[in-house]
Design a protein around this motif. Structure first.
Motif, PDB file in Angstrom:
ATOM      1  N   CYS A 140      20.650   9.794 -15.889  1.00  8.30           N
ATOM      2  CA  CYS A 140      21.242  10.754 -14.870  1.00  8.30           C
ATOM      3  C   CYS A 140      21.642   9.960 -13.428  1.00  8.30           C
ATOM      4  O   CYS A 140      20.784   9.548 -12.631  1.00  8.30           O
ATOM      5  N   THR A 141      22.950   9.542 -13.779  1.00 10.87           N
ATOM      6  CA  THR A 141      23.541   8.618 -12.738  1.00 10.87           C
ATOM      7  C   THR A 141      23.510   9.485 -11.402  1.00 10.87           C
ATOM      8  O   THR A 141      23.486   8.996 -10.053  1.00 10.87           O
ATOM      9  N   GLY A 142      23.560  10.871 -11.249  1.00  5.72           N
ATOM     10  CA  GLY A 142      23.472  11.658 -10.062  1.00  5.72           C
ATOM     11  C   GLY A 142      22.059  11.691  -9.422  1.00  5.72           C
ATOM     12  O   GLY A 142      21.776  12.071  -8.176  1.00  5.72           O
ATOM     13  N   SER A 143      21.008  11.285 -10.094  1.00  6.83           N
ATOM     14  CA  SER A 143      19.641  11.289  -9.574  1.00  6.83           C
ATOM     15  C   SER A 143      19.521  10.707  -8.174  1.00  6.83           C
ATOM     16  O   SER A 143      18.537  10.833  -7.240  1.00  6.83           O
ATOM     17  N   VAL A 144      20.055   9.212  -8.057  1.00  4.60           N
ATOM     18  CA  VAL A 144      20.193   8.620  -7.133  1.00  4.60           C
ATOM     19  C   VAL A 144      20.379   9.148  -5.818  1.00  4.60           C
ATOM     20  O   VAL A 144      19.797   9.400  -4.809  1.00  4.60           O
ATOM     21  N   ALA A 145      21.733   9.813  -5.825  1.00  4.90           N
ATOM     22  CA  ALA A 145      22.214  10.625  -4.571  1.00  4.90           C
ATOM     23  C   ALA A 145      21.318  11.656  -4.225  1.00  4.90           C
ATOM     24  O   ALA A 145      20.959  11.984  -3.135  1.00  4.90           O
ATOM     25  N   MET A 146      20.775  12.464  -5.277  1.00  4.34           N
ATOM     26  CA  MET A 146      20.133  13.715  -5.161  1.00  4.34           C
ATOM     27  C   MET A 146      18.641  13.158  -4.452  1.00  4.34           C
ATOM     28  O   MET A 146      18.055  14.003  -3.624  1.00  4.34           O
ATOM     29  N   GLU A 147      18.030  12.099  -4.944  1.00  2.00           N
ATOM     30  CA  GLU A 147      16.732  12.046  -4.606  1.00  2.00           C
ATOM     31  C   GLU A 147      16.801  11.204  -3.044  1.00  2.00           C
ATOM     32  O   GLU A 147      16.035  11.287  -2.317  1.00  2.00           O
ATOM     33  N   SER A 148      18.075  10.621  -2.872  1.00  2.58           N
ATOM     34  CA  SER A 148      18.080   9.899  -1.512  1.00  2.58           C
ATOM     35  C   SER A 148      17.889  10.849  -0.119  1.00  2.58           C
ATOM     36  O   SER A 148      17.647  10.510   0.984  1.00  2.58           O
ATOM     37  N   VAL A 149      18.191  12.312  -0.542  1.00  5.09           N
ATOM     38  CA  VAL A 149      18.038  13.139   0.696  1.00  5.09           C
ATOM     39  C   VAL A 149      16.742  14.052   0.530  1.00  5.09           C
ATOM     40  O   VAL A 149      16.561  14.750   1.299  1.00  5.09           O
ATOM     41  N   MET A 150      16.053  13.559  -0.380  1.00  3.05           N
ATOM     42  CA  MET A 150      14.662  14.210  -0.375  1.00  3.05           C
ATOM     43  C   MET A 150      13.615  13.512  -0.057  1.00  3.05           C
ATOM     44  O   MET A 150      13.545  12.365  -0.033  1.00  3.05           O
ATOM     45  N   PRO A 151      12.636  14.045   1.040  1.00  2.00           N
ATOM     46  CA  PRO A 151      11.282  13.284   1.416  1.00  2.00           C
ATOM     47  C   PRO A 151      10.805  12.487   0.319  1.00  2.00           C
ATOM     48  O   PRO A 151      10.505  13.122  -0.533  1.00  2.00           O
ATOM     49  N   TYR A 152      10.165  11.356   0.890  1.00  2.00           N
ATOM     50  CA  TYR A 152       9.067  10.663  -0.094  1.00  2.00           C
ATOM     51  C   TYR A 152       7.814  10.708   0.324  1.00  2.00           C
ATOM     52  O   TYR A 152       7.472  10.327   1.493  1.00  2.00           O
ATOM     53  N   GLU A 153       7.042  11.364  -0.197  1.00  2.00           N
ATOM     54  CA  GLU A 153       5.385  11.448  -0.012  1.00  2.00           C
ATOM     55  C   GLU A 153       4.757  10.904  -1.145  1.00  2.00           C
ATOM     56  O   GLU A 153       4.707  11.426  -2.486  1.00  2.00           O
ATOM     57  N   GLU A 154       3.945  10.040  -0.866  1.00  2.00           N
ATOM     58  CA  GLU A 154       3.124   9.101  -2.174  1.00  2.00           C
ATOM     59  C   GLU A 154       1.993  10.295  -2.439  1.00  2.00           C
ATOM     60  O   GLU A 154       1.222  10.762  -1.494  1.00  2.00           O
ATOM     61  N   SER A 155       1.929  10.742  -3.832  1.00  2.00           N
ATOM     62  CA  SER A 155       0.896  11.603  -4.093  1.00  2.00           C
ATOM     63  C   SER A 155      -0.535  10.904  -4.220  1.00  2.00           C
ATOM     64  O   SER A 155      -0.695   9.418  -4.250  1.00  2.00           O
ATOM     65  N   GLU A 156      -1.432  11.584  -4.381  1.00  2.00           N
ATOM     66  CA  GLU A 156      -2.779  10.906  -4.512  1.00  2.00           C
ATOM     67  C   GLU A 156      -3.024  10.053  -5.873  1.00  2.00           C
ATOM     68  O   GLU A 156      -3.686   9.263  -5.800  1.00  2.00           O
ATOM     69  N   PHE A 157      -2.296  10.458  -6.775  1.00  2.00           N
ATOM     70  CA  PHE A 157      -2.265   9.842  -8.003  1.00  2.00           C
ATOM     71  C   PHE A 157      -1.617   8.409  -7.812  1.00  2.00           C
ATOM     72  O   PHE A 157      -2.191   7.326  -8.336  1.00  2.00           O
ATOM     73  N   ALA A 158      -0.370   8.444  -7.016  1.00  2.00           N
ATOM     74  CA  ALA A 158       0.174   7.280  -6.498  1.00  2.00           C
ATOM     75  C   ALA A 158      -0.592   6.215  -5.935  1.00  2.00           C
ATOM     76  O   ALA A 158      -0.636   4.884  -6.021  1.00  2.00           O
ATOM     77  N   LYS A 159      -1.421   6.641  -4.766  1.00  2.00           N
ATOM     78  CA  LYS A 159      -2.126   5.909  -4.058  1.00  2.00           C
ATOM     79  C   LYS A 159      -3.451   5.507  -5.068  1.00  2.00           C
ATOM     80  O   LYS A 159      -3.683   4.279  -4.547  1.00  2.00           O
ATOM     81  N   GLU A 160      -3.856   6.042  -5.711  1.00  2.00           N
ATOM     82  CA  GLU A 160      -5.077   5.666  -6.611  1.00  2.00           C
ATOM     83  C   GLU A 160      -4.344   4.526  -7.528  1.00  2.00           C
ATOM     84  O   GLU A 160      -5.201   3.437  -7.474  1.00  2.00           O
TER      85      GLU A 160
END
Length: 386
Positions: A19-39
């Motif tokens: 999905c080449t459009g996902s890069v632009a779409m995600e660029s405007v969404m806030p990034y928050e590290e999940s508890e799973f990612a922290k683990e």
């Protein structure tokens, strides 16, 4: 100096290549590290430190100082110990091919030759004459990750080739996923020519994604790639919403092909619904409004206002016994094996039964064998012959 995260990151390659459009779409969404990612971050750090300690790259004092403050439980200690042993075993296997072997941990690799400004960090890179291995630790257990045609590993492989091929004349690239919490070790091997050919084939796709003018194409890669833009993605909404065409038909009236189409998307629909609810809650807490909805207090819960030890002390003082205060239960077989280690086989292995799993639905790509019930196992036996 490289940015902290590449626009075309290896870890999100499954998204931007599908999905080449996902890069632009995600660029405007806030990034928050999940508890799973922290683990997972802690597990990676601990695994790296254990390998370094095993290789005497750091002292015991340095190791203790480095793990201080990390949230490490007994399960993580066990799994990262096994991961360390696996990596060291692979390193020693490489030593059997050639006496000069390079073992790199958390190696920054650059694959910008194939994807603009592309770089990433490979957990483990092992290189010797003619041979390169990439090992990636996956600490999560929600999604089984396969090494075969794994875009993240293939990009790491391309980056590692750029760094080492001139010195080692590499002809074979081995890529391994180590996912200990679900007993998944998956390996995929490619020749240098095949890997480089794949790299050439993605150049145009990568350029479209990087420039931010790609199309949004929905599919399994959206949920499996944990796309942050999922709650606001119209393409994905239409993708899962396509099963609405069957809602007015009784399930008995649908063809098997129609049911299969619903089944293929039903897990994505469930994940999508959860993501939408999480997104709306977060936005409403930030003051946004959604027609027909309001924030209310959820289900109440109760807890002790003092520590567990204080609660126990008070009850024991009042004459209550420990069997009333504590709820005790035997550890599961898997948990007991982690705790006992080698002693488990000596003491309990002969008393362990492996029960058949209940039938479950999977796609044809699943590697598990076809399910045969106990009835089908014996359906061709003629009881009159006994």
């Amino acid at each position: 100096m490289m940015a902290e995260h590449a626009v075309l990151s290896a870890s999100s390659a499954k998204k931007w290549l599908n999905c080449t459009g996902s890069v632009a779409m995600e660029s405007v969404m806030p990034y928050e590290e999940s508890e799973f990612a922290k683990e997972g971050t802690v597990a990676h750090k601990l695994g790296e430190l254990k390998i370094k300690r095993e290789q005497n790259d750091i002292s015991y004092v340095e190791y203790c100082k480095a793990v201080e403050g990390l949230e490490i439980d007994e399960e993580m200690q066990c799994y990262t110990e096994n991961y360390k042993d696996f990596v060291i075993e692979r390193y020693h296997n490489a030593l059997q091919k050639c006496s000069y072997v390079t073992l790199e941990l958390e190696k920054k690799v650059d694959y910008s030759k194939y994807a603009k400004e592309g770089f990433g960090t490979s957990d483990v890179v092992i290189v010797t004459s003619g041979y390169l291995e990439i090992i990636d630790l996956k600490y999560g257990k929600g999604v089984k990750v396969e090494a075969r045609n794994n875009y993240q590993l293939m990009l790491y492989g391309l980056g590692a080739l750029e760094a080492y091929d001139w010195l080692y004349d590499i002809n074979t690239i081995v890529m391994t996923i180590y996912q200990p919490r679900i007993d998944n070790i998956s390996t995929f091997e490619l020749s240098k020519s095949d890997l480089c050919q794949w790299g050439e084939s993605i150049k145009d796709i990568a350029e479209i994604a990087y420039n931010g003018n790609g199309m949004c194409v929905a599919g399994k890669h959206c949920t499996e790639g944990f796309c942050r833009a999922l709650p606001k993605c119209k393409a994905f909404s239409e993708y899962v919403g396509s099963i609405e065409q069957y809602q007015d038909k009784a399930i008995e009236m649908l063809s098997n092909d129609e049911i299969a189409e619903i089944l293929y998307k039903v897990d994505d629909l469930v994940k999508y619904a959860k993501k939408v609810k999480e997104y709306v809650l977060k936005q409403m807490l930030n003051g946004e409004e959604f027609t027909g909805y309001k924030l209310v207090e959820g289900r109440k819960s109760r807890c002790y206002s003092v520590s567990d030890s204080e609660v126990v002390a008070m009850l024991l003082q009042k004459g209550y016994t420990e069997d009333i205060v504590y709820k005790k239960e035997l550890r599961s077989v898997a948990d007991m094996k982690k705790v006992l280690g080698a002693d488990f086989d000596d003491i309990l292995s002969e008393f362990v039964l492996t029960k058949r799993g209940n039938p479950t639905i999977a796609t044809l790509e699943d590697k598990r064998p076809l399910y045969n019930s106990a009835e089908s196992d014996f359906k061709d036996i003629n009881v009159d012959t006994f």
